[in-house]
Design an enzyme around this catalytic site. Sequence first.
Site, PDB file in Angstrom:
ATOM      1  N   GLU A 153       1.015  26.592  23.515  1.00  0.00           N
ATOM      2  CA  GLU A 153       0.683  26.148  24.941  1.00  0.00           C
ATOM      3  C   GLU A 153       1.465  27.306  25.884  1.00  0.00           C
ATOM      4  O   GLU A 153       2.694  27.455  25.752  1.00  0.00           O
ATOM      5  CB  GLU A 153       1.361  24.832  25.599  1.00  0.00           C
ATOM      6  CG  GLU A 153       0.485  23.897  24.683  1.00  0.00           C
ATOM      7  CD  GLU A 153       1.055  22.346  24.728  1.00  0.00           C
ATOM      8  OE1 GLU A 153       2.257  22.144  25.517  1.00  0.00           O
ATOM      9  OE2 GLU A 153       0.889  21.556  23.852  1.00  0.00           O
ATOM     10  N   GLU A 178      -0.121  19.150  20.917  1.00  0.00           N
ATOM     11  CA  GLU A 178       0.824  19.572  19.721  1.00  0.00           C
ATOM     12  C   GLU A 178       0.236  19.141  18.620  1.00  0.00           C
ATOM     13  O   GLU A 178       0.816  19.816  17.463  1.00  0.00           O
ATOM     14  CB  GLU A 178       2.177  19.011  20.237  1.00  0.00           C
ATOM     15  CG  GLU A 178       2.783  19.393  21.303  1.00  0.00           C
ATOM     16  CD  GLU A 178       2.230  18.922  22.707  1.00  0.00           C
ATOM     17  OE1 GLU A 178       2.937  19.468  23.613  1.00  0.00           O
ATOM     18  OE2 GLU A 178       1.319  17.939  22.470  1.00  0.00           O
ATOM     19  N   GLN A 237       6.138  23.776  22.676  1.00  0.00           N
ATOM     20  CA  GLN A 237       6.935  24.298  24.036  1.00  0.00           C
ATOM     21  C   GLN A 237       8.517  23.551  24.094  1.00  0.00           C
ATOM     22  O   GLN A 237       9.243  24.310  24.443  1.00  0.00           O
ATOM     23  CB  GLN A 237       5.932  23.908  25.275  1.00  0.00           C
ATOM     24  CG  GLN A 237       6.457  24.684  26.222  1.00  0.00           C
ATOM     25  CD  GLN A 237       5.383  24.640  27.439  1.00  0.00           C
ATOM     26  OE1 GLN A 237       5.454  23.890  28.343  1.00  0.00           O
ATOM     27  NE2 GLN A 237       4.602  25.404  27.418  1.00  0.00           N
ATOM     28  N   ASP A 285      11.384  17.912  22.800  1.00  0.00           N
ATOM     29  CA  ASP A 285      10.886  16.391  22.759  1.00  0.00           C
ATOM     30  C   ASP A 285       9.653  16.460  22.370  1.00  0.00           C
ATOM     31  O   ASP A 285       9.172  15.197  21.916  1.00  0.00           O
ATOM     32  CB  ASP A 285      11.024  16.069  24.242  1.00  0.00           C
ATOM     33  CG  ASP A 285      12.600  16.418  24.775  1.00  0.00           C
ATOM     34  OD1 ASP A 285      13.314  15.671  24.972  1.00  0.00           O
ATOM     35  OD2 ASP A 285      12.718  17.579  25.015  1.00  0.00           O
ATOM     36  N   TYR A 286       8.761  17.398  22.583  1.00  0.00           N
ATOM     37  CA  TYR A 286       7.074  17.056  22.140  1.00  0.00           C
ATOM     38  C   TYR A 286       6.791  17.288  20.857  1.00  0.00           C
ATOM     39  O   TYR A 286       5.834  16.957  20.287  1.00  0.00           O
ATOM     40  CB  TYR A 286       6.401  18.268  23.118  1.00  0.00           C
ATOM     41  CG  TYR A 286       6.495  17.972  24.586  1.00  0.00           C
ATOM     42  CD1 TYR A 286       7.028  16.777  24.839  1.00  0.00           C
ATOM     43  CD2 TYR A 286       6.489  19.210  25.439  1.00  0.00           C
ATOM     44  CE1 TYR A 286       7.016  16.667  26.547  1.00  0.00           C
ATOM     45  CE2 TYR A 286       6.690  19.054  26.850  1.00  0.00           C
ATOM     46  CZ  TYR A 286       6.971  17.863  27.193  1.00  0.00           C
ATOM     47  OH  TYR A 286       6.986  17.719  28.592  1.00  0.00           O
ATOM     48  N   HIS A 339      13.116  17.283  28.570  1.00  0.00           N
ATOM     49  CA  HIS A 339      13.487  18.477  28.062  1.00  0.00           C
ATOM     50  C   HIS A 339      14.702  18.598  27.550  1.00  0.00           C
ATOM     51  O   HIS A 339      15.109  19.800  27.299  1.00  0.00           O
ATOM     52  CB  HIS A 339      13.066  19.748  29.205  1.00  0.00           C
ATOM     53  CG  HIS A 339      11.579  19.271  29.631  1.00  0.00           C
ATOM     54  ND1 HIS A 339      10.644  19.038  28.793  1.00  0.00           N
ATOM     55  CD2 HIS A 339      10.913  19.776  30.907  1.00  0.00           C
ATOM     56  CE1 HIS A 339       9.414  19.394  29.291  1.00  0.00           C
ATOM     57  NE2 HIS A 339       9.669  19.740  30.622  1.00  0.00           N
TER      58      HIS A 339
END
Length: 821
Positions: free
Chosen positions: A522, A553, A575, A578-579, A620
């Site tokens: 992304e 993701e 990115q 956390d993701y 984040h």
Amino acid sequence: MSRTRTEPEATISLTELREEILRDYELCVTSREASLIGRKEVLGGKAKFGIFGDGKELAQVCMAKQFRNGDWRSGYYRDMTFMFAIGELTVQQWFAQLYAHADVKADPSSAGRSMNGHFATRSLDDNGEWKDLMAQPNSSPDISPTAGQMARLLGLAQASKVFRNNPALHSYTHLTDKGNEVAFGTIGDASTSEGLFWETINAAGVLQVPMAMSVWDDGWGISVSKAYQTTKGNISKVLEGFRKEEGTNGLRIHNTKGWDYVHLNKTYEEAIALCREEQVPCLIHVAEVTQPQGHSTSGSHERYKNTVTDWIRDDKTGAPKEEVPLLEWYKVYDCNVKFREWILNARPGGEAIATAEELDAIEAKAKSDAKDAQKAAWKAFQDEIKTELKDVAFMLEGLATARFRGTGTAAAQLIQLLTDLRAELTPGRKEVVSAARQALLIGHAADPIAKQPLSDWVASSTARNADRYGSHLYSESTKSCLNVPIVPAEYATDEQVDGRIIIRDNFKALFEKEPLLLTFGEDTGKIGDVNQGMEGMQVEFGELRVSDTGIREATILGQGMGMALRGLRPVAEIQYLDYLLYCLQGMSDDLATVQWRTKGGQKCPLIIRTRGHRLEGVWHSGSPMGMIINSVRGVVVCVPRNMQQAAGMYNTLLQSDDPALVIECLNGYRSKERLPSNLGAFTVPIGIPEVVREGTDITLVSYGSTFNICAKAADELAALGISVEMIDVRTLLPFDRNHLIAESLKKTNRLLVVDEDVPGGASAYILQQILEVQGGYRYLDGTPSTLTAKAHRPAYGSDGDYFSKPSLEDVVEKVVGMVAE
């Protein structure tokens, strides 16, 4: 047993057509017999679990005819007939997997490590080097989680697009035929309810890649009918909005029935030809598939299907004729039954294909062949164990007659143990080894000379079983990341630059020398990622190698996996750390286990690039490192403290064949660092910490952004007269291979681990490694301690960060208190 057509078919004669049809029938009925025998073997106790492909045989035979050498499969546990048909699985090998025969020659898919129905081909030679993948059919290794095969399927298909559209890769003829390969996927209809299915279908439609997705629709997901699974009860109807139209992207949708031999062949021939030539994804919805034996050996489907009905319909018009119980409908629409009827009634060229007697003979041979394969597989599996049992029994007899210190019942207990072992009807290796170990405990007081043979056997057996069941968690080839030579960073000047410049220019150097390298994520492409670490790279190297993706993701990970399985060197960007949770299932169940579950038969050297730790914001700033490292054993986990370290890690990893996760520091992109002159060449060793500052009073261990706070604290502590030895672990998996931290403790005798994960997160793992694995407890004069973030998520803003995660003052106060003890 292969039925694949590796080249486009020319016109065939009626004789050749007849022979092909009868071979197809033989394969279908042989596969069915294997399923029937396999169920009996499980219910009879010879195997633990069985899941079979009965009811899907005919569709899989027809699909396999369009599968060429160089193509790839990403399927699921019902695809046994397809694997038979492409010649990559024999019936004996299928039974060997059912019995969990821990020998790669007996079970080439997994050496007994995967439950039955989980298939793979072998992409690597004995040295871990790529075979000629264009000279063989290829299958990525199956996993059980429903729809888990979808994400990597996307990458397998995208690899063809990359190979086709990048002329610089056309010379890699062992990996591709200029991108003309199709990635075949299979899935059960109920599993199309999973998010991974939808994410993959959407991404494939956007990317326009040669992905051929077959859905076996038997109407059920274990005990739940598709009325509860799929809107409108029909996956191809739901996907109508994805259908490719003139001037649009999307996918082509084809519909057929699992019992219609002629239409199945026509459908697959048309669908795969278009998919291969135009690189447009397609979905083949195979309806009216039966499941004669139910879901698996874990239960009977009669208990939830015996009140359900379905309609017998006119084969030509589809008009309903008679409503019957579902289990009766299964008997009418069984694909093998329908295939037999068609063969007996068809008259190509005016002549019958075969008589009933000829088909009866084929069926009798199929039963005999399947039974012979089962017997051979069982004998091969049992012979190894029986040999071990015989050896152990001999040593137990000897131990039972040995002299024992004192009095007791040891001899009688050993005789009973031997009697019980010999009475086992189907002994496994567990029973043999367990008996040997129990005997050593019972006979602990025996003459040492009498115990020695059994003790030696247990030791050698432990080593053999470590290889049988535990090898290849990480690469064991010469290209392991642990074998990459250390090349120090060099500096031509004292120039200080933003950390992002080091990452950017280092990647530029890597892209220039490695044509197989590509990256995506992304915002990775046009703007060069959100922190400008890829600034200008898309302009210089093109959209094919530096590209943007949608916000998805799980399939970003899948793109990377599939391309890495095919020999490309992808860097998949997630990115923010956390993701990564969207990817954790795929990383844990799939990526981390590829080498292990194929026992070195395949490798997937994907690098996942992300960033995390200290940024102001609940989502984040997370550092769920304990969760990650406990989920992805088999993946290298790098936690660099700055961008020079990160760049060196990329340089190392791209020379290796291990998968890896690199977590860059969010607050490091604008921090000033010295610019190395040998970008793309210097390396950082994996699993070797760095003593960044020597000291004598306490060893402080940390990593990533938090390490930099600790470094500032060390300056303040020095002013207070406290000498801190600062160790940056650099990688959590693997961890401190040379036990450098324990060596430090010999000098300082105190240990503090500073971590921004939750209490008991990564810090608990680090302590276990230092105290237990390295034996560091022996050198401590006080209790080892940890300083971690709070149990809650980091609150927003600078104040939220300060009161949620370890601060400079926290570190200083903690060390002062520990030294004062």
